[in-house]
Design an enzyme around this catalytic site. Structure first.
Site, mmCIF file in Angstrom:
data_model
loop_
_atom_site.group_PDB
_atom_site.id
_atom_site.type_symbol
_atom_site.label_atom_id
_atom_site.label_comp_id
_atom_site.label_asym_id
_atom_site.label_seq_id
_atom_site.Cartn_x
_atom_site.Cartn_y
_atom_site.Cartn_z
ATOM 1 N N LYS A 16 -74.090 26.600 0.347
ATOM 2 C CA LYS A 16 -73.147 25.529 0.701
ATOM 3 C C LYS A 16 -73.595 24.791 1.964
ATOM 4 C CE LYS A 16 -69.212 26.617 3.036
ATOM 5 N NZ LYS A 16 -69.119 25.796 4.254
ATOM 6 N N ASP A 21 -70.412 33.926 10.165
ATOM 7 C CA ASP A 21 -69.899 33.826 8.794
ATOM 8 C C ASP A 21 -69.902 35.169 8.057
ATOM 9 O OD1 ASP A 21 -69.360 31.173 9.123
ATOM 10 O OD2 ASP A 21 -71.056 30.431 7.967
HETATM 11 C C1 UD1 Z 1 -71.695 25.627 10.921
HETATM 12 C C2 UD1 Z 1 -71.437 26.200 9.555
HETATM 13 C C3 UD1 Z 1 -70.392 27.304 9.613
HETATM 14 C C4 UD1 Z 1 -70.814 28.358 10.635
HETATM 15 C C5 UD1 Z 1 -71.165 27.721 11.965
HETATM 16 C C6 UD1 Z 1 -71.757 28.698 12.955
HETATM 17 C C7 UD1 Z 1 -71.879 24.297 8.118
HETATM 18 C C8 UD1 Z 1 -71.330 23.264 7.206
HETATM 19 N N1 UD1 Z 1 -70.982 25.114 8.686
HETATM 20 O O1 UD1 Z 1 -70.479 25.051 11.382
HETATM 21 O O2 UD1 Z 1 -70.286 27.889 8.319
HETATM 22 O O3 UD1 Z 1 -69.736 29.252 10.839
HETATM 23 O O4 UD1 Z 1 -72.132 26.661 11.772
HETATM 24 O O5 UD1 Z 1 -72.857 29.321 12.419
HETATM 25 O O6 UD1 Z 1 -73.074 24.430 8.274
HETATM 26 N N2 UD1 Z 1 -69.027 23.014 19.250
HETATM 27 C C9 UD1 Z 1 -68.626 22.212 20.295
HETATM 28 N N3 UD1 Z 1 -68.750 20.862 20.153
HETATM 29 C C10 UD1 Z 1 -69.278 20.299 19.033
HETATM 30 C C11 UD1 Z 1 -69.711 21.119 17.980
HETATM 31 C C12 UD1 Z 1 -69.572 22.494 18.117
HETATM 32 O O7 UD1 Z 1 -68.139 22.687 21.316
HETATM 33 O O8 UD1 Z 1 -69.372 19.060 18.963
HETATM 34 C C13 UD1 Z 1 -68.872 24.487 19.357
HETATM 35 C C14 UD1 Z 1 -67.939 25.051 18.311
HETATM 36 O O9 UD1 Z 1 -66.588 24.951 18.700
HETATM 37 C C15 UD1 Z 1 -68.416 26.481 18.217
HETATM 38 C C16 UD1 Z 1 -69.928 26.345 18.456
HETATM 39 O O10 UD1 Z 1 -70.116 25.076 19.062
HETATM 40 O O11 UD1 Z 1 -67.839 27.247 19.241
HETATM 41 C C17 UD1 Z 1 -70.779 26.428 17.229
HETATM 42 O O12 UD1 Z 1 -70.255 25.597 16.214
HETATM 43 P P1 UD1 Z 1 -71.200 24.816 15.197
HETATM 44 O O13 UD1 Z 1 -72.541 25.460 15.159
HETATM 45 O O14 UD1 Z 1 -71.128 23.360 15.515
HETATM 46 O O15 UD1 Z 1 -70.481 25.070 13.827
HETATM 47 P P2 UD1 Z 1 -70.488 24.075 12.635
HETATM 48 O O16 UD1 Z 1 -71.769 23.307 12.658
HETATM 49 O O17 UD1 Z 1 -69.208 23.315 12.591
#
Ligand code: UD1
Length: 419
Positions: A22, A307
Site C-alpha cells: 500500500k 506499523d
Molecule cells: C508513513 C506511512 C505510515 C507509517 C509512517 C511511519 C505511508 C502512506 N504511510 O506515514 O504507514 O506509519 O510513514 O513509518 O507511507 N511529521 C511532522 N510533520 C510532517 C510530517 C510528519 O511532524 O509534516 C511527524 C509525524 O507526526 C510523525 C513523524 O513525523 O511523528 C513521522 O511521520 P511520517 O513519516 O511523515 O508518516 P507518514 O509519511 O504520514
C-alpha cells in the site's frame, strides 16, 4: 457495518502470497501526475486506500483504466483541475502526496489539509515548508493548502527533522521536474521510498541515494510513462508472520521480500520462531506453545516499524514473560491496548511505553478496530484467543489488508466476515 468473527485457537499452516505494498502504491500512483504519457502500475493491492487514491486522481480528470488483475493505466494528460478535495483527503492522509507532483508539473495545487487522525496530530508542516523552500508560494486558508509557483520549482537543500516518509516522497517527486539539484538530508530510508524512486527513474528521473539518508535529485524537463510493478507489502507479510508466532504452525509466504523485514524477523526469532528465507519467500515455523516475550522500540527504517508495533503488543500479551513496547514515531498509537485488555490482556500504559505482562491465554470478546494496524493486532489476538471474537469497524482493516479473511482461511483460521 461489516465485522469479522473469529473463533480462535487454530494453528496456521499452508502457503499464501504477499500483496503489493500500500505505502508504495500510493506515492507511485501520485507520481503518475508528473508524466506526459500513461503510467502503468502492476501488483496493486485491492485496498480501500488505493481506491481512494484512484478516485482522487479521477476527480481531477485523470484517466484511470483498471484491469481485472489490478494493473492500472493512469493517463494524467487529461487532467482538468488541480484540486484534492476534503471529502477524499479526510479519508486518507496520504492524499497529501499529490501536492509535490501537481506543483512540479502544473505549478499549482489546492490540497485539503488532512487534519488529525486517530494515531496523533500528524501535521504536514514538513511537506509545506519543503515546497516553500523550493520556491512555492503557499497559503493555508479555509482548510486548504493553496500552492503555486512562478515557473518551475527550484532545486535546493532540504533537511528533514523529524524524518518523514511521505514528506521525503513528496519532495523527491517535486524535485524530479524542478530546475537544478535538490538534496534531501535526513531523508526517510524506507523501502517504499526506494520503490518510488525506481519507478520515477523508469520514467526518466535522475535520482541518487534512495534508501540512504541523503537523496540527490537532478531535475529534468519532462517525464514519460513506464510500466512498474509495486513491491510486496512488508507490513502485511510481517503481520502474518507474527500471527504464526502467536498461534503456532508453519506458513510459507511467497512473493515476499525478506531483506526489508530484518528487524521484524530478528524479533520473531527471539520469540522462538524458526525462520528460513530466500530472495522472495519466507517460511516461518513456530513449535513452541507460546512465544517468548520480546521488548522493542519503534523507529524509522531500518529500526522496528511503527506499523508493526500493535501486532507485537498483541503477541507479547500472550507471551511467556514480561516486556515493554515503546512507540517513538507517533504520539498516540496505543488504542489497541484497551481492546486487548477487554480480551484479558495485562497491559499498562506509561507515557509512550506499553508495559506488558504475558498471560497464558486471551479470551474472545467483542472489540472495536480503531485504526489500521490496531485492527490487525485485534485480528491476531482473536486468532489466538479462546472462544469467539467479533471485531467491529473493520473498514480500517480494508484500508490496508487485501482479503485478510480469505488469506487467513487458506491457512486454516476460522474467520468470517459478517454484517
Ligand atoms: C508513513 C506511512 C505510515 C507509517 C509512517 C511511519 C505511508 C502512506 N504511510 O506515514 O504507514 O506509519 O510513514 O513509518 O507511507 N511529521 C511532522 N510533520 C510532517 C510530517 C510528519 O511532524 O509534516 C511527524 C509525524 O507526526 C510523525 C513523524 O513525523 O511523528 C513521522 O511521520 P511520517 O513519516 O511523515 O508518516 P507518514 O509519511 O504520514
Amino acid at each position: 457495518m461489516d465485522k469479522l468473527l473469529i473463533k480462535g485457537k487454530k494453528p496456521l499452516s499452508g502457503e499464501i502470497y504477499a500483496s503489493g505494498a500500500k505505502n508504495s502504491a500510493l506515492p507511485i500512483l501520485a507520481a503518475s501526475l508528473l508524466s506526459d504519457s500513461p503510467l502503468t502500475v502492476g501488483n496493486l493491492p485491492h485496498l480501500n486506500d488505493v481506491t481512494t487514491m484512484l478516485e482522487l486522481l479521477g476527480s481531477m480528470g485523470v484517466d484511470v483504466l483498471l484491469s481485472d488483475d489490478m494493473e492500472v493505466r493512469v493517463d494524467a494528460s487529461t487532467i482538468k483541475n488541480l484540486d484534492a478535495r476534503y471529502e477524499l483527503v479526510k479519508t486518507m492522509r496520504a492524499s497529501i502526496l499529490v501536492l509535490g507532483p501537481l506543483l512540479a508539473k502544473y505549478q499549482k495545487a489546492t490540497v485539503a489539509l488532512p487534519g488529525g487522525c486517530a494515531i496523533g496530530s500528524r501535521p504536514v508542516n514538513l511537506h509545506i515548508e519543503a515546497m516553500r523552500l523550493m520556491g512555492a508560494d503557499i497559503n493555508i486558508e479555509d482548510g486548504y493548502i493553496r500552492a503555486s509557483v512562478k515557473g518551475r520549482l527550484k532545486g535546493t537543500k532540504i533537511i528533514f527533522e523529524p524524518v518523514s516518509v511521505t514528506a521525503t516522497e513528496n519532495v523527491i517527486m517535486a524535485a524530479t521536474l524542478a530546475e537544478g539539484e535538490t538534496v534531501i538530508e535526513n531523508a526517510a530510508r524506507e523501502p517504499e521510498v526506494i520503490d518510488l524512486a525506481n519507478c520515477l527513474i523508469g520514467m526518466g528521473a535522475k535520482i541518487k541515494g534512495a534508501g540512504t539518508d541523503t537523496i540527490v535529485v537532478e531535475g529534468v524537463k519532462s517525464l514519460k510513462g513506464t510500466s512498474f510493478s509495486v513491491m510486496p507489502d512488508r507490513v502485511e507479510v510481517g503481520t502474518y508472520l507474527t500471527a504464526v508466532a502467536m498461534t503456532g504452525g508453519k506458513v510459507k509466504i511467497k512473493s515476499a521480500k525478506p531483506e526489508y523485514l530484518s528487524s521484524v524477523i530478528t524479533k520473531l526469532e527471539s520469540c522462538g520462531a524458526e525462520i528460513e528465507s530466500s530472495e522472495d519467500w519466507i517460511l516461518i515455523e513456530m513449535k513452541k506453545e507460546r512465544p517468548i516475550a520480546t521488548s522493542l522500540t519503534t523507529g524509522p527504517y531500518p529500526s522496528f516499524p511503527t506499523d508493526m508495533q500493535a501486532q507485537f503488543v498483541s503477541l507479547n500479551s500472550i507471551a511467556k514473560g514480561n516486556s515493554t513496547v515503546t512507540e517513538t514515531v507517533f504520539e498516540n498509537r496505543f488504542m489497541h491496548v484497551q481492546e486487548i485488555a477487554r480480551m484479558g490482556g495485562n497491559i499498562t500504559l506509561k507515557g509512550n511505553t506499553a508495559v506488558i505482562q504475558g498471560i497464558s491465554k486471551l479470551k474472545g470478546a467483542p472489540v472495536m478496530a480503531t485504526d489500521l494496524r490496531a485492527s490487525a493486532s485485534l485480528v491476531l489476538a482473536g486468532l489466538v484467543a479462546e472462544g469467539s471474537t467479533t471485531i467491529d469497524r473493520i473498514y480500517h482493516i480494508d484500508r490496508g489488508y487485501e482479503r485478510i479473511e480469505e488469506k487467513l482461511k487458506l491457512l486454516g483460521a476460522d474467520i468470517e466476515r459478517i454484517s
